[in-house]
Design a protein around this motif. Structure first.
Motif, PDB file in Angstrom:
ATOM      1  N   LYS A 174       0.810  -1.221   0.000  1.00 10.92           N
ATOM      2  CA  LYS A 174       0.000   0.000   0.000  1.00 10.92           C
ATOM      3  C   LYS A 174       0.843   1.271   0.000  1.00 10.92           C
ATOM      4  O   LYS A 174       0.587   2.201  -0.757  1.00 10.92           O
ATOM      5  CB  LYS A 174      -0.945   0.006   1.214  1.00 10.92           C
ATOM      6  N   ARG A 175       1.856   1.263   0.853  1.00  5.51           N
ATOM      7  CA  ARG A 175       2.725   2.447   0.942  1.00  5.51           C
ATOM      8  C   ARG A 175       3.386   2.766  -0.396  1.00  5.51           C
ATOM      9  O   ARG A 175       3.437   3.906  -0.834  1.00  5.51           O
ATOM     10  CB  ARG A 175       3.808   2.208   1.997  1.00  5.51           C
ATOM     11  N   GLN A 176       3.901   1.712  -1.031  1.00  3.12           N
ATOM     12  CA  GLN A 176       4.608   1.934  -2.295  1.00  3.12           C
ATOM     13  C   GLN A 176       3.657   2.362  -3.417  1.00  3.12           C
ATOM     14  O   GLN A 176       4.011   3.184  -4.256  1.00  3.12           O
ATOM     15  CB  GLN A 176       5.337   0.659  -2.733  1.00  3.12           C
ATOM     16  N   PHE A 177       2.445   1.800  -3.407  1.00  2.00           N
ATOM     17  CA  PHE A 177       1.476   2.222  -4.412  1.00  2.00           C
ATOM     18  C   PHE A 177       1.173   3.711  -4.234  1.00  2.00           C
ATOM     19  O   PHE A 177       1.106   4.468  -5.191  1.00  2.00           O
ATOM     20  CB  PHE A 177       0.165   1.427  -4.280  1.00  2.00           C
TER      21      PHE A 177
ATOM     22  N   VAL B 268       4.206  -8.924 -23.990  1.00  2.00           N
ATOM     23  CA  VAL B 268       5.216  -7.899 -24.238  1.00  2.00           C
ATOM     24  C   VAL B 268       5.229  -6.874 -23.120  1.00  2.00           C
ATOM     25  O   VAL B 268       6.283  -6.539 -22.574  1.00  2.00           O
ATOM     26  CB  VAL B 268       4.959  -7.219 -25.600  1.00  2.00           C
ATOM     27  N   LEU B 269       4.047  -6.379 -22.769  1.00  2.00           N
ATOM     28  CA  LEU B 269       3.965  -5.350 -21.735  1.00  2.00           C
ATOM     29  C   LEU B 269       4.573  -5.860 -20.429  1.00  2.00           C
ATOM     30  O   LEU B 269       5.342  -5.147 -19.764  1.00  2.00           O
ATOM     31  CB  LEU B 269       2.506  -4.937 -21.522  1.00  2.00           C
ATOM     32  N   ARG B 270       4.251  -7.087 -20.116  1.00  2.00           N
ATOM     33  CA  ARG B 270       4.764  -7.688 -18.874  1.00  2.00           C
ATOM     34  C   ARG B 270       6.290  -7.664 -18.837  1.00  2.00           C
ATOM     35  O   ARG B 270       6.890  -7.461 -17.788  1.00  2.00           O
ATOM     36  CB  ARG B 270       4.209  -9.110 -18.755  1.00  2.00           C
ATOM     37  N   LYS B 271       6.895  -7.883 -20.000  1.00  2.00           N
ATOM     38  CA  LYS B 271       8.354  -7.905 -20.090  1.00  2.00           C
ATOM     39  C   LYS B 271       8.986  -6.530 -19.926  1.00  2.00           C
ATOM     40  O   LYS B 271      10.193  -6.396 -19.738  1.00  2.00           O
ATOM     41  CB  LYS B 271       8.787  -8.433 -21.463  1.00  2.00           C
ATOM     42  N   MET B 272       8.157  -5.494 -20.068  1.00  2.00           N
ATOM     43  CA  MET B 272       8.744  -4.173 -20.168  1.00  2.00           C
ATOM     44  C   MET B 272       9.122  -3.538 -18.844  1.00  2.00           C
ATOM     45  O   MET B 272       9.791  -2.525 -18.820  1.00  2.00           O
ATOM     46  CB  MET B 272       7.814  -3.262 -20.945  1.00  2.00           C
ATOM     47  N   LYS B 273       8.667  -4.113 -17.774  1.00  2.00           N
ATOM     48  CA  LYS B 273       9.058  -3.600 -16.460  1.00  2.00           C
ATOM     49  C   LYS B 273       8.710  -2.134 -16.294  1.00  2.00           C
ATOM     50  O   LYS B 273       9.523  -1.265 -16.554  1.00  2.00           O
ATOM     51  CB  LYS B 273      10.566  -3.763 -16.247  1.00  2.00           C
ATOM     52  N   GLY B 274       7.519  -1.905 -15.866  1.00  2.00           N
ATOM     53  CA  GLY B 274       7.071  -0.531 -15.690  1.00  2.00           C
ATOM     54  C   GLY B 274       7.552   0.056 -14.382  1.00  2.00           C
ATOM     55  O   GLY B 274       8.741   0.145 -14.121  1.00  2.00           O
ATOM     56  N   ILE B 275       6.593   0.433 -13.536  1.00  2.00           N
ATOM     57  CA  ILE B 275       6.952   0.970 -12.227  1.00  2.00           C
ATOM     58  C   ILE B 275       7.177  -0.218 -11.291  1.00  2.00           C
ATOM     59  O   ILE B 275       6.325  -1.085 -11.169  1.00  2.00           O
ATOM     60  CB  ILE B 275       5.824   1.866 -11.698  1.00  2.00           C
ATOM     61  N   TYR B 276       8.305  -0.212 -10.679  1.00  2.00           N
ATOM     62  CA  TYR B 276       8.717  -1.361  -9.889  1.00  2.00           C
ATOM     63  C   TYR B 276       8.317  -1.210  -8.427  1.00  2.00           C
ATOM     64  O   TYR B 276       8.627  -0.207  -7.780  1.00  2.00           O
ATOM     65  CB  TYR B 276      10.241  -1.505  -9.997  1.00  2.00           C
ATOM     66  N   ILE B 277       7.590  -2.189  -7.943  1.00  2.00           N
ATOM     67  CA  ILE B 277       7.179  -2.209  -6.540  1.00  2.00           C
ATOM     68  C   ILE B 277       7.929  -3.361  -5.867  1.00  2.00           C
ATOM     69  O   ILE B 277       7.742  -4.520  -6.233  1.00  2.00           O
ATOM     70  CB  ILE B 277       5.653  -2.464  -6.422  1.00  2.00           C
ATOM     71  N   LYS B 278       8.743  -2.996  -4.908  1.00  2.00           N
ATOM     72  CA  LYS B 278       9.608  -4.013  -4.277  1.00  2.00           C
ATOM     73  C   LYS B 278       8.822  -5.023  -3.443  1.00  2.00           C
ATOM     74  O   LYS B 278       7.815  -4.691  -2.824  1.00  2.00           O
ATOM     75  CB  LYS B 278      10.593  -3.333  -3.323  1.00  2.00           C
TER      76      LYS B 278
ATOM     77  N   ARG C 253       5.601 -14.503   6.075  1.00  2.00           N
ATOM     78  CA  ARG C 253       6.035 -14.954   4.743  1.00  2.00           C
ATOM     79  C   ARG C 253       6.622 -13.811   3.918  1.00  2.00           C
ATOM     80  O   ARG C 253       6.618 -12.646   4.334  1.00  2.00           O
ATOM     81  CB  ARG C 253       4.858 -15.595   3.999  1.00  2.00           C
ATOM     82  N   THR C 254       7.095 -14.165   2.738  1.00  2.00           N
ATOM     83  CA  THR C 254       7.617 -13.130   1.842  1.00  2.00           C
ATOM     84  C   THR C 254       6.586 -12.810   0.770  1.00  2.00           C
ATOM     85  O   THR C 254       5.781 -13.663   0.385  1.00  2.00           O
ATOM     86  CB  THR C 254       8.905 -13.595   1.117  1.00  2.00           C
ATOM     87  N   PHE C 255       6.636 -11.556   0.328  1.00  2.00           N
ATOM     88  CA  PHE C 255       5.744 -11.127  -0.748  1.00  2.00           C
ATOM     89  C   PHE C 255       6.610 -10.664  -1.902  1.00  2.00           C
ATOM     90  O   PHE C 255       7.521  -9.850  -1.715  1.00  2.00           O
ATOM     91  CB  PHE C 255       4.844  -9.995  -0.262  1.00  2.00           C
ATOM     92  N   GLY C 256       6.325 -11.195  -3.113  1.00  2.00           N
ATOM     93  CA  GLY C 256       7.175 -10.906  -4.279  1.00  2.00           C
ATOM     94  C   GLY C 256       6.990  -9.502  -4.814  1.00  2.00           C
ATOM     95  O   GLY C 256       6.020  -8.808  -4.498  1.00  2.00           O
ATOM     96  N   SER C 257       7.920  -9.104  -5.641  1.00  2.00           N
ATOM     97  CA  SER C 257       7.832  -7.780  -6.253  1.00  2.00           C
ATOM     98  C   SER C 257       6.743  -7.792  -7.340  1.00  2.00           C
ATOM     99  O   SER C 257       6.416  -8.834  -7.891  1.00  2.00           O
ATOM    100  CB  SER C 257       9.176  -7.401  -6.870  1.00  2.00           C
ATOM    101  N   VAL C 258       6.209  -6.620  -7.598  1.00  2.00           N
ATOM    102  CA  VAL C 258       5.226  -6.477  -8.685  1.00  2.00           C
ATOM    103  C   VAL C 258       5.596  -5.246  -9.507  1.00  2.00           C
ATOM    104  O   VAL C 258       6.359  -4.388  -9.058  1.00  2.00           O
ATOM    105  CB  VAL C 258       3.773  -6.317  -8.153  1.00  2.00           C
TER     106      VAL C 258
END
Lengths: 226, 226
Positions: free
Chosen positions: A115-118, A146-156, A163-168
DNA sequence: ATTACTAAAAAACGAGTAA
DNA sequence: TTTACTCGTTTTTTAGTAA
């Protein structure tokens, strides 16, 4: 032969009028249009025929051709793609059907770590839930990959007690020409390339008066940064 | 690499937004759009750059590209061709400049050996003279070469007391959306593929209020017979 | 992570030509 | 005249990999 190349030859045949009637197409002069030798032209026409893009017959020793429905569909798709590239360069326009998700989106979206990063990157805290859109057109699915590969705004990614939560990654999007939102790609996802996830500050279906099974359109404009 | 193939790649880059700004284009994901491997994609981008179709630079190890004016011109031509194929399939549309001929058209057109056949095939005796049109666009010139090869209505050659006259082919045409006429191809001609000759029942320039140096447009609709 | 070179394989090409 | 086969040559492709 590569499909994109075959399609350019189909366009040439369309121009000759082969879209709705048999036209005379002697290899020796079609070769001037194709930019190939007579022999290669013969080979291309045979291949187009084998692939079901043209019906080809020989009358009095010369070739006559007509495009099949399959070719016309292929051409329509190509023209649609081109029209998009001309009118909306730099924009990825999606259209698909709203489908029921597994509800796990709400869980993730409510995690403070995301939430904070968004808030920092998109300017708002998303509604706790994601909207899943099912893409059916092959063009849309390719676009999604293609879009998925482009790496837009990175959320760590992060980890909490359990548990761990992956990047989006997210891409700001305009939904139905009205609502601001974003496409969300989770690093680890259970969905295939025919599903694309949307988030927004608001409950999208409610805000736009849509329900599961409805068609939804949205577009992602590529920014200067990705 | 074949130009028609290069152009399809330029369209993909245009779609990414490379028409007016540098866009990030890592070979690994562009390869999904191109339908090639990462290596081939790298090679294609290098070739496009070498040919002056894109400006390519590497920032932080990834490729960014922008289309050049040259590429945009090439794309415009291709789009124009496609628009013609979609809107006017089976039609060859020409545009060029009226130029002064050598006056030899009048001599030929007045020969009874030709006049009779024109009357029988076109339904009228042509005005004694031909209108020469100079084509400048490469697309027009190619079109002219192709049409000439197609063998439209065949007018037989003949001989009179003094000499032989070669065979010619004609294609009925609509000039400036108004006047009926025909494109005439002489078997033996002194003109190159950038000149195309028109005939009509009437004096074309007079009938349409045109003079040498004016732009003239006409179209040939391919019939079912050729 | 990238890009892009090398080398070997695969595909496409056209000259010659038979039918 | 056509079309389209064979076959030797050229072009294009990708896997492996260095930088």
């Amino acid at each position: 032969m590569k499909k994109r190349l075959l399609i350019t030859y189909l366009i040439d045949l369309l121009k000759l009028g082969a879209g709705d009637r048999l036209v005379k197409a002697p290899t020796i002069y079609i070769s001037h249009i194709f930019g190939l030798s007579q022999q290669s032209t013969s080979r291309v026409l045979t291949e187009l025929s084998d692939l079901g893009y043209i019906h080809k017959e020989i009358r009095d020793g010369t070739v006559w051709v007509i495009l099949t429905d399959r070719a016309m569909e292929e051409l329509e798709m190509f023209f649609k793609y081109i029209d998009g590239a001309r009118k909306y360069p730099g924009e990825f326009i999606f259209e698909g059907e709203i489908v029921k998700g597994l509800g796990e989106g709400a869980y993730y979206m409510s995690k403070p770590g995301y939430k904070r990063q968004f808030y920092r990157t998109l300017g708002y805290e998303p509604y706790p839930g994601t909207l899943n859109v099912k893409l059916s057109e092959p063009l849309m699915i390719t676009q999604n990959k293609v879009l998925r590969k482009m790496k837009g705004i990175y959320i760590k990614g992060f980890r909490d007690e359990s548990r761990t939560f992956g990047s989006v990654q997210v891409y700001p999007a305009i939904i139905m020409e009205k609502l601001e939102g974003a496409v969300l790609y989770a690093r680890r996802t259970i969905y295939g390339p025919d599903i694309i996830e949307l988030i927004s500050e608001y409950y999208i279906k409610g805000e736009l008066g849509l329900k599961d099974g409805d068609i939804i359109r949205f577009k992602v404009k590529l920014s200067e940064n990705y």
